[in-house]
Design a protein around this motif. Structure first.
Motif, PDB file in Angstrom:
ATOM      1  N   THR A  36       0.861  -1.169   0.000  1.00 40.34           N
ATOM      2  CA  THR A  36       0.000   0.000   0.000  1.00 40.34           C
ATOM      3  C   THR A  36       0.904   1.227   0.000  1.00 40.34           C
ATOM      4  OG1 THR A  36      -0.106   0.070   2.405  1.00 40.34           O
ATOM      5  CG2 THR A  36      -1.827  -1.177   1.283  1.00 40.34           C
ATOM      6  N   PHE A  37       0.307   2.368  -0.241  1.00 47.67           N
ATOM      7  CA  PHE A  37       1.070   3.594  -0.299  1.00 47.67           C
ATOM      8  C   PHE A  37       0.533   4.573   0.734  1.00 47.67           C
ATOM      9  CE2 PHE A  37       1.366   1.673  -4.473  1.00 47.67           C
ATOM     10  CZ  PHE A  37       2.733   1.696  -4.682  1.00 47.67           C
ATOM     11  N   ALA A  38       1.439   5.334   1.299  1.00 45.48           N
ATOM     12  CA  ALA A  38       1.079   6.374   2.250  1.00 45.48           C
ATOM     13  C   ALA A  38       1.869   7.620   1.871  1.00 45.48           C
ATOM     14  CB  ALA A  38       1.416   5.933   3.668  1.00 45.48           C
ATOM     15  N   PHE A  39       1.467   8.735   2.391  1.00 47.67           N
ATOM     16  CA  PHE A  39       2.180   9.981   2.139  1.00 47.67           C
ATOM     17  C   PHE A  39       2.797  10.484   3.431  1.00 47.67           C
ATOM     18  CE2 PHE A  39      -0.649   9.904  -1.510  1.00 47.67           C
ATOM     19  CZ  PHE A  39       0.149  10.413  -2.524  1.00 47.67           C
ATOM     20  N   GLN A  40       4.095  10.795   3.359  1.00 50.24           N
ATOM     21  CA  GLN A  40       4.768  11.436   4.480  1.00 50.24           C
ATOM     22  C   GLN A  40       4.622  12.938   4.260  1.00 50.24           C
ATOM     23  OE1 GLN A  40       8.608   9.521   3.719  1.00 50.24           O
ATOM     24  NE2 GLN A  40       8.487   8.689   5.792  1.00 50.24           N
ATOM     25  N   SER A  41       4.334  13.658   5.320  1.00 50.41           N
ATOM     26  CA  SER A  41       4.088  15.086   5.217  1.00 50.41           C
ATOM     27  C   SER A  41       5.306  15.882   5.674  1.00 50.41           C
ATOM     28  CB  SER A  41       2.870  15.452   6.069  1.00 50.41           C
ATOM     29  OG  SER A  41       2.590  16.824   5.954  1.00 50.41           O
ATOM     30  N   TYR A  42       5.635  16.922   4.914  1.00 48.99           N
ATOM     31  CA  TYR A  42       6.726  17.836   5.255  1.00 48.99           C
ATOM     32  C   TYR A  42       6.182  19.251   5.186  1.00 48.99           C
ATOM     33  CZ  TYR A  42       9.618  13.745   4.457  1.00 48.99           C
ATOM     34  OH  TYR A  42      10.150  12.491   4.526  1.00 48.99           O
ATOM     35  N   GLY A  43       6.570  20.088   6.136  1.00 48.62           N
ATOM     36  CA  GLY A  43       6.078  21.457   6.158  1.00 48.62           C
ATOM     37  C   GLY A  43       4.643  21.508   6.641  1.00 48.62           C
ATOM     38  N   GLY A 116      13.143  10.400  -7.674  1.00 45.53           N
ATOM     39  CA  GLY A 116      12.316   9.423  -8.369  1.00 45.53           C
ATOM     40  C   GLY A 116      10.973   9.165  -7.709  1.00 45.53           C
ATOM     41  N   LYS A 117      10.778   9.649  -6.498  1.00 42.19           N
ATOM     42  CA  LYS A 117       9.521   9.402  -5.797  1.00 42.19           C
ATOM     43  C   LYS A 117       8.486  10.456  -6.158  1.00 42.19           C
ATOM     44  CE  LYS A 117      11.604   6.940  -1.989  1.00 42.19           C
ATOM     45  NZ  LYS A 117      11.830   6.885  -0.566  1.00 42.19           N
ATOM     46  N   GLU A 118       7.225  10.068  -6.029  1.00 47.49           N
ATOM     47  CA  GLU A 118       6.120  10.971  -6.341  1.00 47.49           C
ATOM     48  C   GLU A 118       5.888  11.930  -5.179  1.00 47.49           C
ATOM     49  OE1 GLU A 118       1.328  10.757  -7.121  1.00 47.49           O
ATOM     50  OE2 GLU A 118       2.526   8.994  -7.587  1.00 47.49           O
ATOM     51  N   VAL A 119       5.623  13.192  -5.511  1.00 49.72           N
ATOM     52  CA  VAL A 119       5.308  14.195  -4.499  1.00 49.72           C
ATOM     53  C   VAL A 119       4.113  15.026  -4.935  1.00 49.72           C
ATOM     54  CG1 VAL A 119       7.610  14.497  -3.485  1.00 49.72           C
ATOM     55  CG2 VAL A 119       6.980  15.832  -5.479  1.00 49.72           C
ATOM     56  N   ILE A 120       3.462  15.608  -3.954  1.00 50.54           N
ATOM     57  CA  ILE A 120       2.451  16.633  -4.181  1.00 50.54           C
ATOM     58  C   ILE A 120       2.948  17.849  -3.422  1.00 50.54           C
ATOM     59  CG2 ILE A 120       0.060  17.340  -3.789  1.00 50.54           C
ATOM     60  CD1 ILE A 120      -0.682  14.330  -3.918  1.00 50.54           C
ATOM     61  N   LEU A 167       3.796  16.445   0.228  1.00 53.07           N
ATOM     62  CA  LEU A 167       3.447  15.061   0.544  1.00 53.07           C
ATOM     63  C   LEU A 167       4.342  14.171  -0.304  1.00 53.07           C
ATOM     64  CD1 LEU A 167      -0.466  15.169   0.553  1.00 53.07           C
ATOM     65  CD2 LEU A 167       1.054  15.045   2.535  1.00 53.07           C
ATOM     66  N   LEU A 168       5.094  13.279   0.339  1.00 52.00           N
ATOM     67  CA  LEU A 168       6.007  12.360  -0.349  1.00 52.00           C
ATOM     68  C   LEU A 168       5.404  10.966  -0.295  1.00 52.00           C
ATOM     69  CD1 LEU A 168       8.836  11.747  -1.620  1.00 52.00           C
ATOM     70  CD2 LEU A 168       9.636  11.382   0.722  1.00 52.00           C
ATOM     71  N   LYS A 169       5.133  10.397  -1.460  1.00 55.83           N
ATOM     72  CA  LYS A 169       4.521   9.076  -1.528  1.00 55.83           C
ATOM     73  C   LYS A 169       5.565   8.019  -1.173  1.00 55.83           C
ATOM     74  CE  LYS A 169       1.564   6.338  -4.586  1.00 55.83           C
ATOM     75  NZ  LYS A 169       0.967   6.302  -5.931  1.00 55.83           N
ATOM     76  N   SER A 170       5.209   7.134  -0.253  1.00 53.61           N
ATOM     77  CA  SER A 170       6.120   6.059   0.109  1.00 53.61           C
ATOM     78  C   SER A 170       5.371   4.746   0.156  1.00 53.61           C
ATOM     79  CB  SER A 170       6.797   6.352   1.453  1.00 53.61           C
ATOM     80  OG  SER A 170       5.822   6.527   2.458  1.00 53.61           O
ATOM     81  N   GLU A 171       6.091   3.682  -0.150  1.00 55.94           N
ATOM     82  CA  GLU A 171       5.525   2.343  -0.218  1.00 55.94           C
ATOM     83  C   GLU A 171       5.592   1.692   1.167  1.00 55.94           C
ATOM     84  OE1 GLU A 171       7.055  -1.481  -2.493  1.00 55.94           O
ATOM     85  OE2 GLU A 171       6.705   0.222  -3.836  1.00 55.94           O
ATOM     86  N   ILE A 172       4.507   1.045   1.544  1.00 54.09           N
ATOM     87  CA  ILE A 172       4.450   0.330   2.814  1.00 54.09           C
ATOM     88  C   ILE A 172       4.150  -1.130   2.497  1.00 54.09           C
ATOM     89  CG2 ILE A 172       3.258   0.067   5.005  1.00 54.09           C
ATOM     90  CD1 ILE A 172       2.467   3.010   4.773  1.00 54.09           C
TER      91      ILE A 172
END
Length: 174
Positions: A36-43, A116-120, A167-172
């Protein structure tokens, strides 16, 4: 008591002897762990809802003049990140066009291994002219060679972005 031990041993033997084996292989059949994918939040806290595509963001940039600013949110993949601190990143908009993203008030940084990772990103998009010394500084931060840095001799019109939240998409793996 001996009977209980014998029954337990027999049950253990039966249970371990009934493993499913793939034909022609001595390895056990396994199913891959679900991902599954989650987003890590920065700022600042932002949502992933209503983010523009990178192509739509490019269309907005193309209508802007130097000095124009708009508040916007869009998604892309990280093309490059500052290898020293993670204090900036470059996001492709389309083919050769990209935007340089810095972080509001130098208040947060991205992981150094996030290329290479997806961000918003959410924040302010603007068009600016970047001077030669600043372009050389960014090339140095990106680990470019002395020859590549020496080739930078003229200012550049750039699509820039000041992010207040990412938001940085990361794989879990479960």
């Amino acid at each position: 008591m001996k009977l209980v031990v014998k029954l337990c041993a027999l049950a253990l033997l039966v249970l371990t002897g009934c493993k499913e084996v793939k034909k022609g292989s001595n390895q056990e059949a396994t199913t891959p762990a679900p991902q599954t994918f989650a987003f890590q939040s920065y700022g600042d806290e932002i949502s992933k809802d209503n983010a523009l595509t990178s192509k739509a963001m490019l269309a907005k940039f193309e209508t802007m003049n130097v000095g124009d600013t708009i508040d916007v949110k869009f998604a892309s993949n990280i093309k490059e990140v500052c290898v020293k601190k993670g204090c900036w990143m470059k996001l492709p908009l389309e083919n050769e066009t990209e935007t340089m993203v810095r972080f509001k008030d130098y208040g947060f940084f991205m992981p150094l291994d996030s290329q290479g990772k997806e961000v918003i990103v959410a924040g302010k998009a603007f068009v600016k002219i970047t001077p030669v010394d600043e372009l050389k500084h960014y090339a140095e931060d990106a680990g470019k060679s002395a020859e590549e840095i020496a080739k930078i001799t003229a200012p550049k019109k750039e699509y820039a972005f000041e992010a207040n939240g990412v938001l940085l998409k990361s794989e879990i793996t479960l």
